[in-house]
Write an enzyme that holds these catalytic residues in place. Structure first.
Site, PDB file in Angstrom:
ATOM      1  N   HIS A 138      -2.067  -0.561  -2.315  1.00 39.06           N
ATOM      2  CA  HIS A 138      -0.726  -0.148  -2.741  1.00 39.06           C
ATOM      3  C   HIS A 138      -0.529  -0.268  -4.248  1.00 39.06           C
ATOM      4  CE1 HIS A 138       0.328  -4.543  -2.475  1.00 39.06           C
ATOM      5  NE2 HIS A 138       1.229  -4.203  -3.401  1.00 39.06           N
ATOM      6  N   ASP A 176      -4.922  -2.593   3.369  1.00 38.68           N
ATOM      7  CA  ASP A 176      -4.400  -2.553   1.984  1.00 38.68           C
ATOM      8  C   ASP A 176      -5.510  -3.013   1.027  1.00 38.68           C
ATOM      9  OD1 ASP A 176      -2.781  -2.346  -0.196  1.00 38.68           O
ATOM     10  OD2 ASP A 176      -1.597  -4.151   0.256  1.00 38.68           O
ATOM     11  N   SER A 217       0.248  -8.670  -6.628  1.00 38.56           N
ATOM     12  CA  SER A 217      -0.383  -7.776  -5.662  1.00 38.56           C
ATOM     13  C   SER A 217      -1.770  -7.342  -6.120  1.00 38.56           C
ATOM     14  CB  SER A 217       0.469  -6.512  -5.486  1.00 38.56           C
ATOM     15  OG  SER A 217       1.572  -6.813  -4.680  1.00 38.56           O
TER      16      SER A 217
END
Ligand SMILES: *[C@@H]1O[C@H](CO)[C@@H](O)[C@H](O)[C@H]1NC(C)=O
Ligand SMILES: *[C@@H]1O[C@H](CO)[C@@H](O)[C@H](O)[C@H]1NC(C)=O
Ligand SMILES: *[C@@H]1O[C@H](CO)[C@@H](O)[C@H](O)[C@H]1NC(C)=O
Ligand SMILES: *[C@@H]1O[C@H](CO)[C@@H](O)[C@H](O)[C@H]1NC(C)=O
Ligand SMILES: [Ca+2]
Ligand SMILES: [Ca+2]
Ligand SMILES: [Ca+2]
Length: 670
Positions: free
Chosen positions: A468, A521, A613
Site C-alpha cells: 500500500h 500487503d 508503513s
C-alpha cells in the site's frame, strides 16, 4: 794465456779494458813519496767476476792504517783496508780470497800516503783477472735435468725423450697427439715411470655415428699426495668431464657418448709412478634415455641407438611450447643427440576473469598446472558463496572438487552479509519508542514521496516494503533513503527505484465491498544501481521457512520514521520499539478481514503508526543479534486501528515467511 783466451771470447769488452793485468802503487818498486794518491777501478763483463791477488804489500804501518792505506772496494762497498808489511803467503791465505766482485760487478782501489815517511816503503803490487762464473754450482738456477757451464754463461739440457721448454730450464715432453679408431694409450716413459713435467693432450676420434668407450687395464698409478692429485688424468668430451683421476685405483669403464675425446695427462717435476694403460674402442652411438624434461618416451628401451625413432609425450599437465600438442617424434642422430627436441611446459590456466566484487586472495599467483588460487570478496559486507579454492588442472581449467571455474558453470558469488549491525547498544524496552543510533538498524529505508513510509533492504539491489506504500506508483521512479537516522540527513544514501513489483494477490481496502482487505500487503522494489553497502546501510536476512506463529513467541523490534504521538504525523529521527505477537483474531475490534498472511503484534505503550508503513519488524530484538543469530525480517508494518497508539498499542504486520518463494522467484526473474 788467460788474458788472451778471455779476449778472444769477449772481443768487444777486450778493447776497452784488458781482462787481466797488474796494478801497483806510484813509484813501485823504488818506493812512494809522501802525499801521493792513486785510484783504480775495473769491472767484469756479464757472467764473469773480477778478482784481485795482492802479491806484495809494504806500507807505513799505523793504527787503523791512519797514515798510509790501501782500500779495496767491491761494487763500491769497502771490503778491506790494508797497511804495514805482509808476506805473499800471508796475503794469499787471508786477504786475497775475499777480493772478488759479484758477477758483472766492479772492484776499485784507493791508495793514499800522508805527509811523512819515517823510512822508505816500496808500496804494493797486485794482479787482477776476470773469471767465468760457474752457474751450475748455484742450485737456485734449476736446470731440471743437466746444467752446462761456459765462459760468460750456462745452458740447460734434457734427457732423451724430453725437450727444453721456452723458459730454457724445464725439461718437458712432447705428447700432443691425435689418434683415430681403437688402440692402447700409455703415457710417455712407459713402461716404467712416466715422464715428469708432461702436458699431454691426446685427441681420440672415431668415425661418425660411433662413440668412444674407454677401459683401463693393468697397473694404474698416478701420483697422489695427502689425498690430493699431484699428477692428473682428465678425460673431456664436448659436454662432459671425467676425472681428474689419480692414485692407485683405475676408473671403471667410461662410456663417453662422444665421437671425439680429449685425454689430458699432466705431471709435475718429481715422483716415480707407473702411469696407466688405456684401451680405447668404440660402439654405435647411443642417445640419452631422456629427450626433454617432463616427458615419457615410447617405445621404452634400456638403450637407444643411432637412427632409432621414438615418440615423446609430455606428462600429464604439460604440453609442447606454445601449443596444445602433447607429442612429437624424435630421432637419435649420429652425434648421439636427439633431434628435433621440443620442450614440455606446464599448462597455464591463466588469471581467471572474476565477477564484480570478487578477487583473488593472492595478487600475482602462479597459474600453471597444480597451482592453487583462492577467491574472496573485496568487501567485508559480502560473503563468498560457492567454491573458494581452485587448482589448475591438466586441461588448463581452474577446478574445485570437480567443478570448473567458468562463466558457463555456476560461478561462485559474492552476496551481501545479511542481518548484521553495529552491536554497541544496550537493549531495553522503552515506552513509546526509542531513538535509534546510526548503524543500529542499517536495513531501514525511508520513502518520503508519494507517501511517507519505510522499507527494508534485503540485498544490495532489492528492498521489501508494504504494497500500500507504493500502490499506484509502480511505473514511477521513486526515491528511497538509507544509511541515516535523521530523515533530513543530507548525507543519506538516495536510491532510485528501477522496478516496483506489488504482490499480485494484494487487495486494496474499499468501502463498497467487505471482502477487500490488506491481504498480501507486500511489494518488492529493485534499485537502479547496486547500493553501496557500509556499516550504516546493509541488508536484513529473510526469515527461515516456518509454519508456526511468526514471532515464535519471542520479542521483536519495529522501526520507522513514522508518527511518535497521536498529533504528530512523522518523526525526524528513526525510532524503534519492542513488540510481542498477539495470537487472538482479531486482536482488536476491526471490520477488516484478518488472513493468515498477517499477524498482530504490539507493545506495552509502543506501536507502529502512520508513516511507519512498509517498515521492518525484526527478530531478535535490536541489540542481541550476532553472526549465529542474525536479524531476520519477520513482518512488514501493514495496518492498525484507526487511531494509532490507542490503549492497546496493536497493529497488523505482513507475515514475510509466507512470501519466501514469491520473493525468490521475483528476484530471479527480474
Ligand atoms: C710436438 O710434436 C708435434 C707433433 O709430433 C709437433 O708438431 C710439435 O712441433 C712438437 N712440439 C715441440 C715443442 O717439439
Ligand atoms: C670395456 O670393458 C667392458 C666390460 O668391462 C667390455 O664389455 C668392453 O668390451 C670393453 N671395451 C673395450 C674397448 O675394451
Ligand atoms: C594446492 O592445494 C592442494 C590441496 O589443498 C595441495 O595439496 C597442493 O600442494 C597445493 N598446490 C600448491 C602448488 O601449493
Ligand atoms: C581454502 O584454502 C585455505 C588455505 O589454503 C583454507 O584455509 C580454506 O579452509 C580452504 N577453503 C575451503 C573451502 O576448503
Ligand atoms: Ca807515511
Ligand atoms: Ca759460466
Ligand atoms: Ca709426478
Amino acid at each position: 794465456m788467460i788474458f788472451l783466451c778471455v779476449c778472444v771470447l769477449l772481443l768487444p769488452v777486450c778493447f776497452t779494458h784488458p781482462l787481466a793485468g797488474w796494478v801497483s802503487s806510484p813509484g813501485h818498486p823504488e818506493g812512494y813519496e809522501p802525499n801521493s794518491e792513486m785510484n783504480w777501478e775495473r769491472c767484469a763483463p756479464a757472467g764473469h767476476t773480477l778478482s784481485l791477488s795482492i802479491i806484495h804489500l809494504d806500507l807505513e804501518d799505523s793504527y787503523q792504517c791512519e797514515n798510509d792505506a790501501l782500500k779495496v772496494f767491491a761494487d763500491n762497498i769497502l771490503i778491506n783496508t790494508l797497511c804495514g808489511k805482509k808476506s805473499a803467503e800471508q796475503l794469499q791465505a787471508s786477504v786475497n780470497p775475499s777480493l772478488r766482485s759479484s758477477p758483472g760487478g766492479c772492484l776499485s782501489l784507493t791508495f793514499q800516503s800522508d805527509y811523512s815517511n819515517t823510512e822508505q816503503h816500496t808500496g804494493f803490487r797486485a794482479f787482477y783477472t776476470v773469471q767465468d762464473v760457474d752457474e751450475c754450482w748455484d742450485s737456485d738456477l734449476q736446470c731440471s735435468h743437466f746444467c752446462h757451464n761456459y765462459i760468460g754463461g750456462y745452458s740447460c739440457s734434457c734427457r732423451p725423450g724430453y725437450f727444453l721448454s721456452e723458459d730454457q730450464h724445464t725439461c718437458t715432453v712432447n705428447c700432443t697427439e691425435e689418434r683415430f679408431g681403437e688402440g692402447i694409450l700409455t703415457p710417455p716413459g712407459s713402461p716404467g715411470p712416466y715422464f715428469e713435467n708432461a702436458q699431454c693432450s691426446y685427441t681420440l676420434s672415431v668415425k661418425d655415428g660411433m662413440q668412444l668407450i674407454l677401459n683401463f687395464t693393468g697397473v694404474f698409478d698416478v701420483e697422489i699426495r695427502d689425498g690430493q692429485c699431484v699428477d692428473t688424468l682428465t678425460i673431456k668430451t664436448d659436454s662432459a668431464t671425467f676425472g681428474p683421476y689419480c692414485g692407485q685405483e683405475a676408473p671403471g669403464s667410461i662410456d663417453t657418448g662422444a665421437q671425439h675425446v680429449e685425454v689430458l695427462f699432466r705431471t709435475d717435476q718429481g715422483g716415480t709412478n707407473q702411469g696407466f694403460s688405456l684401451i680405447y674402442g668404440y660402439r654405435k652411438m647411443v642417445c640419452p634415455g631422456i629427450v626433454t624434461a617432463d616427458s615419457v618416451l615410447s617405445p621404452q628401451k634400456s638403450v637407444y641407438l643411432m637412427e632409432d625413432t621414438i615418440t615423446v609425450q609430455c606428462v600429464t599437465g604439460y604440453t609442447l611450447d606454445n601449443s596444445i600438442e602433447k607429442t612429437f617424434e624424435s630421432t637419435c642422430q649420429s652425434s648421439g643427440k636427439w633431434s628435433p627436441v621440443k620442450n614440455c611446459k606446464p599448462v597455464d590456466c591463466g588469471v581467471p576473469e572474476l565477477p564484480d566484487l570478487m578477487t583473488l586472495t593472492e595478487k600475482n599467483p602462479l597459474t600453471t598446472y597444480k597451482h592453487n588460487i583462492s577467491l574472496k570478496c573485496e568487501s567485508e559486507f559480502y560473503q563468498l558463496f560457492g567454491h573458494e579454492n581452485y587448482t589448475c588442472n591438466a586441461n588448463g581449467f581452474w577446478e574445485s572438487n570437480g567443478e570448473i571455474l567458468s562463466a558457463e558453470a555456476d560461478l561462485p558469488k559474492c552476496l551481501p552479509v545479511c542481518g548484521m549491525s553495529k552491536e554497541v547498544f544496550s537493549a531495553g524496552r522503552v515506552f513509546g519508542g526509542k531513538k535509534a543510533k546510526l548503524g543500529q538498524i542499517p536495513w531501514q529505508l525511508l520513502i518520503k514521496q508519494p507517501m511517507r513510509g519505510g522499507a527494508s533492504l534485503i540485498s544490495d539491489r532489492w528492498a521489501l516494503t508494504a504494497a500500500h506504500v507504493v500502490d499506484g506508483h509502480e511505473t514511477r521512479a521513486l526515491t528511497f533513503y538509507g544509511g541515516m537516522i535523521d530523515g533530513l540527513d543530507k548525507n543519506a544514501v538516495a536510491m532510485q527505484t528501477e522496478k516496483i513489483i506489488i504482490h499480485p494477490g494484494y487487495n486494496k481496502v474499499s468501502t463498497d465491498t467487505e471482502q477487500l482487505n490488506y491481504d498480501n500487503d507486500i511489494a518488492l522494489v529493485k534499485m537502479s544501481a547496486r547500493v553501496p553497502l557500509s556499516h550504516n546501510i546493509r541488508p536484513v536476512c529473510l526469515p527461515e521457512k516456518n509454519v508456526g506463529p511468526a514471532m515464535e513467541g519471542k520479542t521483536g523490534t519495529v522501526s520507522g520514521f513514522g508518527a511518535v504521538s497521536e498529533d504528530r504525523m512523522k518523526s525526524k529521527y528513526l525510532q524503534y520499539a519492542h513488540l510481542e505477537e498477539y495470537l487472538e483474531v482479531p486482536c482488536f475490534s476491526t471490520d477488516l478481514k484478518v488472513t493468515d498472511n498477517m499477524f498482530c503484534a504490539g507493545g506495552d505503550g509502543a506501536d507502529a503508526c502512520k508513516g511507519d508503513s512498509g517498515g521492518p519488524l525484526v527478530l531478535p530484538v535490536v541489540g542481541i543479534g550476532s553472526p549465529v543469530k542474525p536479524y531476520r525480517l519477520k513482518g512488514i508494518v501493514s495496518w492498525g486501528p484507526a487511531k494509532c497508539g490507542d490503549k492497546e498499542f496493536k497493529g497488523y504486520y505482513t507475515k514475510v515467511q509466507n512470501y519466501l518463494d514469491w520473493i525468490r522467484e521475483t528476484v530471479e526473474k527480474n
